[in-house]
Design a protein around this motif. Structure first.
Motif, PDB file in Angstrom:
ATOM      1  N   TYR A  69      38.256  39.743  46.190  1.00 15.24           N
ATOM      2  CA  TYR A  69      39.714  39.638  46.146  1.00 15.24           C
ATOM      3  C   TYR A  69      40.098  39.096  44.783  1.00 15.24           C
TER       4      TYR A  69
ATOM      5  N   GLY B 246      39.776  45.626  46.291  1.00 15.74           N
ATOM      6  CA  GLY B 246      39.489  44.425  47.053  1.00 15.74           C
ATOM      7  C   GLY B 246      40.593  44.153  48.053  1.00 15.74           C
ATOM      8  N   THR B 247      40.490  43.027  48.697  1.00 13.67           N
ATOM      9  CA  THR B 247      41.473  42.648  49.711  1.00 13.67           C
ATOM     10  C   THR B 247      42.318  41.498  49.184  1.00 13.67           C
TER      11      THR B 247
ATOM     12  N   THR C 192      33.363  39.866  50.155  1.00  8.43           N
ATOM     13  CA  THR C 192      34.364  40.900  49.905  1.00  8.43           C
ATOM     14  C   THR C 192      35.259  40.450  48.759  1.00  8.43           C
TER      15      THR C 192
ATOM     16  N   THR D 132      34.065  35.585  52.748  1.00  7.15           N
ATOM     17  CA  THR D 132      33.023  35.847  53.734  1.00  7.15           C
ATOM     18  C   THR D 132      33.475  35.251  55.063  1.00  7.15           C
TER      19      THR D 132
ATOM     20  N   LEU E 203      33.332  40.446  56.857  1.00  2.67           N
ATOM     21  CA  LEU E 203      33.549  40.339  55.421  1.00  2.67           C
ATOM     22  C   LEU E 203      32.362  39.568  54.867  1.00  2.67           C
TER      23      LEU E 203
END
Length: 144
Positions: free
Chosen positions: A35, A46-47, A33, A24, A30
């Motif tokens: 990961y 995801g990132t 989000t 975040t 973000l």
């Protein structure tokens, strides 16, 4: 001396390989989000930290170049930058070894020599370039 502070948070649960996390940012861009290991070392959803560094570098360099051009009395019609980050595994773990910046620009009134000089200066002085301990290359193309 002026300073700016920005923040982000990471939450992780589980093991490094099987766990999941969420990122975040202060701005809310973000917000939780996802990961994960598979997003970082494979093609999972995801990132990942390296993708975010590449995005930050592309954005930072592009904005720095816009300011350099403005300082030279020039207004770009378009600046498009891709940052390709390379990670390499070594004895102590993974490291960010290189970032290749690829720029395509439309800047009326700039000479090719002036454009290359301003782009090289932006690459050298943008804050993200300055924080990375990696080889940073630039391929700058002027169109139009």
């Amino acid at each position: 001396m002026a300073s700016i502070k920005r923040s982000a948070t990471a939450h992780w649960a589980g093991t490094g390989k099987d766990g999941k996390g969420a990122l975040t940012t202060q701005s809310g861009t973000l917000k939780e989000t996802p990961y994960s290991f598979t997003a970082r070392f494979g093609d999972g959803q995801g990132t990942n930290p390296e993708e975010l560094i590449a995005a930050a570098h592309a954005g930072c360099f592009t904005m720095a170049l816009a300011f350099k051009l403005q300082g030279a009395g020039l207004t770009p019609e378009s600046l498009a930058t891709e940052a390709r980050l390379t990670m390499e595994q070594e004895a102590g773990g993974w490291k960010i070894a290189a970032v290749a910046l690829s720029l395509t620009a439309e800047v009326p009134g700039v000479s090719p020599e002036q454009f290359q000089a301003l782009a090289a200066d932006a690459k050298a002085t943008c804050p993200v370039s300055r924080v990375l301990n990696a080889e940073i290359t630039l391929d700058a193309k002027l169109e139009g």
